[in-house]
Scaffold this motif. Structure first.
Motif, PDB file in Angstrom:
ATOM      1  N   SER A 198     -13.078 -11.026   4.621  1.00  0.00           N
ATOM      2  CA  SER A 198     -12.261 -10.256   4.546  1.00  0.00           C
ATOM      3  C   SER A 198     -11.888  -9.546   3.282  1.00  0.00           C
ATOM      4  CB  SER A 198     -10.722 -10.843   4.983  1.00  0.00           C
ATOM      5  OG  SER A 198     -10.544 -11.380   6.115  1.00  0.00           O
ATOM      6  N   LEU A 199     -11.939 -10.043   2.139  1.00  0.00           N
ATOM      7  CA  LEU A 199     -12.005  -9.449   0.737  1.00  0.00           C
ATOM      8  C   LEU A 199     -12.835  -8.287   0.570  1.00  0.00           C
ATOM      9  CD1 LEU A 199     -11.033  -9.147  -2.083  1.00  0.00           C
ATOM     10  CD2 LEU A 199     -12.576 -10.846  -2.750  1.00  0.00           C
ATOM     11  N   VAL A 200     -14.118  -8.744   0.921  1.00  0.00           N
ATOM     12  CA  VAL A 200     -15.241  -7.481   0.824  1.00  0.00           C
ATOM     13  C   VAL A 200     -14.866  -6.337   1.825  1.00  0.00           C
ATOM     14  CG1 VAL A 200     -17.596  -7.172   1.122  1.00  0.00           C
ATOM     15  CG2 VAL A 200     -16.891  -9.096   0.018  1.00  0.00           C
ATOM     16  N   ALA A 201     -14.509  -6.751   2.964  1.00  0.00           N
ATOM     17  CA  ALA A 201     -13.904  -5.674   4.069  1.00  0.00           C
ATOM     18  C   ALA A 201     -12.873  -4.997   3.268  1.00  0.00           C
ATOM     19  CB  ALA A 201     -13.858  -6.174   5.363  1.00  0.00           C
ATOM     20  N   PHE A 202     -11.633  -5.444   3.054  1.00  0.00           N
ATOM     21  CA  PHE A 202     -10.592  -4.817   2.468  1.00  0.00           C
ATOM     22  C   PHE A 202     -11.271  -3.910   1.272  1.00  0.00           C
ATOM     23  CE2 PHE A 202      -7.136  -4.676  -0.671  1.00  0.00           C
ATOM     24  CZ  PHE A 202      -5.971  -4.330   0.363  1.00  0.00           C
ATOM     25  N   TRP A 203     -11.886  -4.339   0.408  1.00  0.00           N
ATOM     26  CA  TRP A 203     -12.406  -3.486  -0.784  1.00  0.00           C
ATOM     27  C   TRP A 203     -13.120  -2.352  -0.313  1.00  0.00           C
ATOM     28  CZ3 TRP A 203     -17.864  -4.311  -2.697  1.00  0.00           C
ATOM     29  CH2 TRP A 203     -18.177  -3.531  -3.781  1.00  0.00           C
ATOM     30  N   LEU A 204     -14.028  -2.549   0.703  1.00  0.00           N
ATOM     31  CA  LEU A 204     -15.020  -1.566   1.117  1.00  0.00           C
ATOM     32  C   LEU A 204     -14.119  -0.416   2.015  1.00  0.00           C
ATOM     33  CD1 LEU A 204     -18.065  -3.490   2.634  1.00  0.00           C
ATOM     34  CD2 LEU A 204     -17.943  -1.818   0.729  1.00  0.00           C
ATOM     35  N   TYR A 205     -13.181  -0.839   2.629  1.00  0.00           N
ATOM     36  CA  TYR A 205     -12.106   0.054   3.434  1.00  0.00           C
ATOM     37  C   TYR A 205     -11.164   0.813   2.371  1.00  0.00           C
ATOM     38  CZ  TYR A 205      -8.407   0.999   6.920  1.00  0.00           C
ATOM     39  OH  TYR A 205      -7.640   1.873   7.661  1.00  0.00           O
ATOM     40  N   SER A 206     -10.861   0.191   1.400  1.00  0.00           N
ATOM     41  CA  SER A 206     -10.174   0.966   0.322  1.00  0.00           C
ATOM     42  C   SER A 206     -11.119   1.771  -0.270  1.00  0.00           C
ATOM     43  CB  SER A 206      -9.748  -0.183  -0.918  1.00  0.00           C
ATOM     44  OG  SER A 206      -8.577  -1.086  -0.462  1.00  0.00           O
ATOM     45  N   ARG A 207     -12.423   1.617  -0.879  1.00  0.00           N
ATOM     46  CA  ARG A 207     -13.131   2.525  -0.998  1.00  0.00           C
ATOM     47  C   ARG A 207     -13.285   3.811  -0.435  1.00  0.00           C
ATOM     48  NH1 ARG A 207     -18.708  -0.246  -2.854  1.00  0.00           N
ATOM     49  NH2 ARG A 207     -19.284   1.946  -3.635  1.00  0.00           N
ATOM     50  N   GLY A 208     -13.726   3.603   0.990  1.00  0.00           N
ATOM     51  CA  GLY A 208     -13.635   4.522   2.015  1.00  0.00           C
ATOM     52  C   GLY A 208     -12.445   5.569   1.878  1.00  0.00           C
TER      53      GLY A 208
END
Length: 273
Positions: A198-208
């Motif tokens: 979830s942390l990695v996904a949250f970070w990638l979503y934020s980058r997008g």
């Protein structure tokens, strides 16, 4: 539907509402700061000092707890498809209810809703908790692969980052199926995989969302986090489908995801076809 499935569906829809509002708040938080979210360590360091990010995280935590209830009580294909309902919420929240949705957007919302109805009609029993070594190792292999793929983020754009985020959230949902009782080493490792993915996904979503629209980043994320767990749940985790209702489940999945993509394209002002 059984009583447990009704409760699970209600929890899933409530989680979609929370996720939809949180996505808009997250986009606002990412864009209001000058800090670059390109590096995970920098993103975490900046986020822990930001009250707005903490509020977003708490909203996501509430949404996740509701979603976890849905995952335990429903087949993954239905639990994950409820997340598609976060897009209509995002559409309303991002416009602050100040503008009317057009015909293309309303028809897309209708597709998502119709898809969920078909999924509900065909839904069978949810699979059981799984904590064997093969399952747990697969989860952590997913963490490693997602972290490695994130190094390509600068070349992927919002859609690519949204796709990776969707895979991360898909893995997190699958990992929830490894959390149960009695508590043993496998259960603990599966539980740890949930926040890691979830942390990695949250970070990638934020980058997008930092460099692209909410819509362009969210659509592929929802498709990924819907279809991947749906397949894994039926193929490997024992999720059931009512006898003779496979057509309803397949059609419901397709309609939900098509509606989600059409809605984001309409929001972005692109032709929806």
């Amino acid at each position: 539907m059984t009583t447990d499935q009704v409760y699970g569906l209600a929890a899933g829809l409530l989680s979609a509402f929370v996720f939809g509002v949180a996505a808009v708040a997250q986009a606002h938080g990412v864009r209001r700061t000058s800090a670059s979210p390109d590096r995970l360590a920098e993103f975490v360091r900046t986020s822990v000092r930001d009250a707005w990010t903490w509020a977003v995280l708490l909203a996501y935590l509430l949404g996740f707890l509701l979603h976890a209830v849905a995952i335990w009580l429903l087949p993954l294909y239905l639990a994950q498809a409820t997340i598609a309902m976060s897009l209509p919420v995002t559409a309303f929240a991002s416009r602050r209810l100040a503008e009317h949705l057009d015909g293309a957007q309303w028809s897309s919302i209708g597709l998502v809703t119709g898809g969920l109805v078909l999924l509900s009609l065909g839904s069978g029993e949810a699979g059981s908790v799984r904590t064997d070594a093969e399952f747990v190792l697969s989860l952590w292999a997913g963490v490693a692969l997602l972290a490695a793929a994130s190094t390509l983020g600068g070349r992927l754009g919002g859609a690519g980052l949204g796709t990776l985020a969707g895979l991360g959230y898909a893995g997190s949902a699958i990992a929830v199926r490894g959390v149960g009782t009695p508590i043993d080493a496998g259960t603990v490792l599966a539980a740890l995989a949930v926040p890691s993915l979830s942390l990695v996904a949250f970070w990638l979503y934020s980058r997008g969302m930092a460099g692209s629209s909410i819509s362009a980043t969210t659509a592929p994320m929802i498709v990924g986090q819907t279809f991947v767990p749906a397949f894994i749940g039926v193929a490997l985790l024992g999720d059931g489908v009512r006898e003779g209702w496979w057509w309803s489940v397949v059609l419901g999945l397709v309609l939900s995801c098509v509606g989600a993509v059409r809605l984001t394209r309409a929001q972005a002002g692109q032709p929806v076809g």
